[in-house]
Design a protein around this motif. Structure first.
Motif, mmCIF file in Angstrom:
data_model
loop_
_atom_site.group_PDB
_atom_site.id
_atom_site.type_symbol
_atom_site.label_atom_id
_atom_site.label_comp_id
_atom_site.label_asym_id
_atom_site.label_seq_id
_atom_site.Cartn_x
_atom_site.Cartn_y
_atom_site.Cartn_z
ATOM 1 N N GLY A 111 0.755 -1.178 0.149
ATOM 2 C CA GLY A 111 0.073 -0.026 -0.027
ATOM 3 C C GLY A 111 0.919 1.260 0.144
ATOM 4 N N ALA A 112 2.186 1.230 -0.196
ATOM 5 C CA ALA A 112 3.076 2.450 -0.133
ATOM 6 C C ALA A 112 2.675 3.334 -1.244
ATOM 7 C CB ALA A 112 4.321 2.120 -0.513
ATOM 8 N N ASP A 113 2.492 4.718 -0.997
ATOM 9 C CA ASP A 113 2.283 5.561 -2.014
ATOM 10 C C ASP A 113 3.576 5.587 -2.997
ATOM 11 O OD1 ASP A 113 0.125 7.558 -0.785
ATOM 12 O OD2 ASP A 113 1.612 7.145 0.848
ATOM 13 N N ILE A 114 4.690 5.601 -2.628
ATOM 14 C CA ILE A 114 5.938 5.385 -3.562
ATOM 15 C C ILE A 114 6.599 4.145 -3.068
ATOM 16 C CG2 ILE A 114 8.223 6.446 -4.072
ATOM 17 C CD1 ILE A 114 6.804 9.233 -4.041
ATOM 18 N N PHE A 115 6.939 3.370 -4.353
ATOM 19 C CA PHE A 115 7.593 2.311 -3.879
ATOM 20 C C PHE A 115 9.176 2.490 -4.857
ATOM 21 C CE2 PHE A 115 8.336 -2.731 -4.702
ATOM 22 C CZ PHE A 115 9.072 -2.755 -4.007
ATOM 23 N N LEU A 116 10.206 2.789 -4.015
ATOM 24 C CA LEU A 116 11.397 3.133 -4.543
ATOM 25 C C LEU A 116 12.282 1.461 -4.518
ATOM 26 C CD1 LEU A 116 13.651 4.964 -5.316
ATOM 27 C CD2 LEU A 116 14.205 5.035 -3.321
ATOM 28 N N CYS A 117 12.383 1.129 -5.923
ATOM 29 C CA CYS A 117 12.688 -0.426 -5.877
ATOM 30 C C CYS A 117 13.677 -0.673 -6.974
ATOM 31 C CB CYS A 117 11.264 -1.311 -6.495
ATOM 32 S SG CYS A 117 11.542 -3.020 -6.460
ATOM 33 N N GLU A 118 14.757 -1.360 -6.687
ATOM 34 C CA GLU A 118 15.983 -1.751 -7.319
ATOM 35 C C GLU A 118 15.437 -2.583 -8.495
ATOM 36 O OE1 GLU A 118 17.703 -5.153 -7.703
ATOM 37 O OE2 GLU A 118 18.349 -5.418 -5.852
ATOM 38 N N ALA A 119 16.183 -2.713 -9.752
ATOM 39 C CA ALA A 119 15.790 -3.214 -10.980
ATOM 40 C C ALA A 119 17.205 -3.356 -11.708
ATOM 41 C CB ALA A 119 14.860 -2.435 -11.793
ATOM 42 N N SER A 120 18.202 -4.130 -11.156
ATOM 43 C CA SER A 120 19.618 -4.482 -11.465
ATOM 44 C C SER A 120 19.652 -5.265 -12.668
ATOM 45 C CB SER A 120 20.348 -4.841 -10.269
ATOM 46 O OG SER A 120 20.300 -4.093 -8.963
ATOM 47 N N TYR A 121 18.862 -6.153 -12.679
ATOM 48 C CA TYR A 121 18.992 -7.475 -13.644
ATOM 49 C C TYR A 121 18.196 -7.288 -15.063
ATOM 50 C CZ TYR A 121 22.139 -9.971 -10.693
ATOM 51 O OH TYR A 121 23.139 -10.480 -9.761
ATOM 52 N N LEU A 122 18.579 -7.768 -15.974
ATOM 53 C CA LEU A 122 17.650 -7.830 -16.995
ATOM 54 C C LEU A 122 16.704 -9.114 -17.235
ATOM 55 C CD1 LEU A 122 20.114 -6.729 -19.805
ATOM 56 C CD2 LEU A 122 18.218 -5.460 -19.049
ATOM 57 N N ASP A 123 15.577 -8.979 -17.484
ATOM 58 C CA ASP A 123 14.769 -10.006 -17.786
ATOM 59 C C ASP A 123 15.093 -10.747 -18.910
ATOM 60 O OD1 ASP A 123 11.908 -9.424 -15.632
ATOM 61 O OD2 ASP A 123 12.651 -7.666 -16.463
ATOM 62 N N GLY A 124 14.688 -12.102 -18.589
ATOM 63 C CA GLY A 124 15.015 -13.153 -20.010
ATOM 64 C C GLY A 124 16.399 -13.443 -19.963
ATOM 65 N N GLY B 169 1.102 2.639 -5.054
ATOM 66 C CA GLY B 169 0.845 3.632 -5.930
ATOM 67 C C GLY B 169 1.490 4.202 -6.834
ATOM 68 N N ARG B 170 2.893 4.249 -6.986
ATOM 69 C CA ARG B 170 3.915 4.566 -7.935
ATOM 70 C C ARG B 170 5.158 3.629 -7.827
ATOM 71 N NH1 ARG B 170 5.655 10.994 -8.547
ATOM 72 N NH2 ARG B 170 6.665 10.879 -10.798
ATOM 73 N N LEU B 171 5.750 3.228 -8.814
ATOM 74 C CA LEU B 171 6.822 2.642 -8.992
ATOM 75 C C LEU B 171 7.999 3.313 -9.412
ATOM 76 C CD1 LEU B 171 8.420 0.025 -8.694
ATOM 77 C CD2 LEU B 171 7.633 -0.802 -11.013
ATOM 78 N N LEU B 172 9.026 3.689 -8.531
ATOM 79 C CA LEU B 172 10.225 4.248 -8.999
ATOM 80 C C LEU B 172 11.267 3.236 -9.001
ATOM 81 C CD1 LEU B 172 10.125 7.582 -6.867
ATOM 82 C CD2 LEU B 172 9.203 7.098 -8.902
ATOM 83 N N LEU B 173 12.083 2.960 -10.060
ATOM 84 C CA LEU B 173 13.194 2.021 -10.285
ATOM 85 C C LEU B 173 14.354 2.873 -10.124
ATOM 86 C CD1 LEU B 173 11.784 0.424 -13.653
ATOM 87 C CD2 LEU B 173 11.416 -0.510 -11.424
ATOM 88 N N THR B 174 15.302 2.179 -9.502
ATOM 89 C CA THR B 174 16.748 2.472 -9.087
ATOM 90 C C THR B 174 17.397 1.446 -9.323
ATOM 91 O OG1 THR B 174 17.853 3.925 -7.477
ATOM 92 C CG2 THR B 174 16.341 2.099 -6.632
ATOM 93 N N HIS B 175 18.950 1.731 -9.104
ATOM 94 C CA HIS B 175 19.849 0.693 -9.006
ATOM 95 C C HIS B 175 19.962 -0.059 -10.197
ATOM 96 C CE1 HIS B 175 22.601 -2.542 -7.160
ATOM 97 N NE2 HIS B 175 22.671 -1.471 -6.174
ATOM 98 N N LEU B 176 19.754 0.553 -11.354
ATOM 99 C CA LEU B 176 20.046 0.054 -12.512
ATOM 100 C C LEU B 176 21.775 0.047 -12.955
ATOM 101 C CD1 LEU B 176 16.973 0.745 -12.718
ATOM 102 C CD2 LEU B 176 17.254 1.321 -15.365
ATOM 103 N N VAL B 177 22.018 -0.894 -13.428
ATOM 104 C CA VAL B 177 23.543 -0.944 -13.731
ATOM 105 C C VAL B 177 23.590 -0.702 -15.260
ATOM 106 C CG1 VAL B 177 25.666 -2.301 -13.609
ATOM 107 C CG2 VAL B 177 23.701 -2.927 -11.937
ATOM 108 N N SER B 178 23.848 0.661 -15.634
ATOM 109 C CA SER B 178 23.916 1.344 -16.872
ATOM 110 C C SER B 178 24.796 0.558 -17.711
ATOM 111 C CB SER B 178 23.752 2.689 -16.759
ATOM 112 O OG SER B 178 25.172 3.397 -16.161
ATOM 113 N N ALA B 179 25.832 0.253 -17.404
ATOM 114 C CA ALA B 179 26.825 -0.170 -18.214
ATOM 115 C C ALA B 179 26.562 -1.605 -18.667
ATOM 116 C CB ALA B 179 28.215 -0.208 -17.455
#
Length: 248
Positions: free
Chosen positions: A171-184, A208-218
């Motif tokens: 039920g969080a208003d904002i969910f700050l969530c890591e997404a480090s890995y690629l699907d598949g 309410g809202r998903l904020l993605l963080t901790h992406l490994v851009s390289a």
């Protein structure tokens, strides 16, 4: 509450971002969630050197805590005199880890920090009601739920899928969530989430809202991560940037 992103790069600093560090403010109180590599620079840009009232370190990997070592200099050697001791909420061993990284002689830092051991449960930090629980990562790591003024921010820290993450995010208003890995692809188990898994957690927790963080851009693809998150979660999805601010 206001959330300011100081750093959001996953695992190591990227070309445009320091590692994980998030400043949360309410009623004049500033809580720093994680203090990863390079984020002390951003703290000066978006807040100020002494603009911290407490620190919460979710775990003791360098990309989430190493600038707490550099910050010893700021607070110990301020030209106007040492700054007041700062409360630090962290897993067991944080004091020794920071001291060892700061000095080859493991010089104690208890003149700078007052350490409180994190354990699953709920407790106050300033105006915030904070709940932490162990999540699915190779070392002792805590996801975080922060409540203030009738609003809720949930922060995954680093984790693979687990029930504790869903409880913290419920039920969080904002969910700050890591997404480090690629699907598949064949990712190592029990370390991080993919964009799709972050979206699934957001749906199950009815946030309410998903904020993605901790992406490994390289090593990853932001577009693919967002697409997979959106496929799993029907609500708003955004990748955070350094300097982004969100009001709850």
């Amino acid at each position: 509450m206001r959330l300011t992103v100081l750093g959001c790069a996953g695992s190591f600093p990227g070309p445009e971002s320091a590692c994980s560090a998030y400043l949360l403010e309410a009623q004049g109180f500033r809580l720093l969630l994680d203090f990863g590599s390079g984020s002390l620079s951003a703290l000066q840009r978006y807040a100020g050197l002494d603009a911290v009232d407490a620190i919460l370190l979710t775990h003791l990997h360098c990309d989430h805590m190493s600038d707490a070592c550099d910050y010893v200099v700021v607070r110990r050697y301020d030209p106007q005199g040492p700054l007041p001791k700062l409360p630090v909420y962290a897993p067991l061993g944080a004091a020794e880890r920071i001291a060892a990284a700061y000095s080859t002689e493991a010089e104690p830092v208890d003149d700078v920090y007052n350490f409180f051991r994190l354990e699953p449960g709920t407790f106050p930090i300033g105006p915030f009601t904070v709940t932490v629980d162990r999540v699915n990562h190779p070392i002792e790591t805590y996801g975080v739920r922060i409540e203030q003024g009738g609003h809720v921010l949930a922060y995954s820290a680093d984790t693979a899928p687990c029930d504790a993450l869903l409880r913290l995010a419920q039920g969080a208003d904002i969910f700050l969530c890591e997404a480090s890995y690629l699907d598949g692809v064949d990712n190592p188990p029990d370390i991080h989430l993919t964009g799709g898994e972050a979206g699934e957690a957001a749906t199950k927790a009815d946030v309410g809202r998903l904020l993605l963080t901790h992406l490994v851009s390289a090593w990853g693809s932001e577009a693919s991560t967002v697409d997979n998150a959106c496929a799993a979660f029907a609500g708003p999805v955004e990748v955070v940037r350094p300097g982004s601010r969100y009001d709850l």
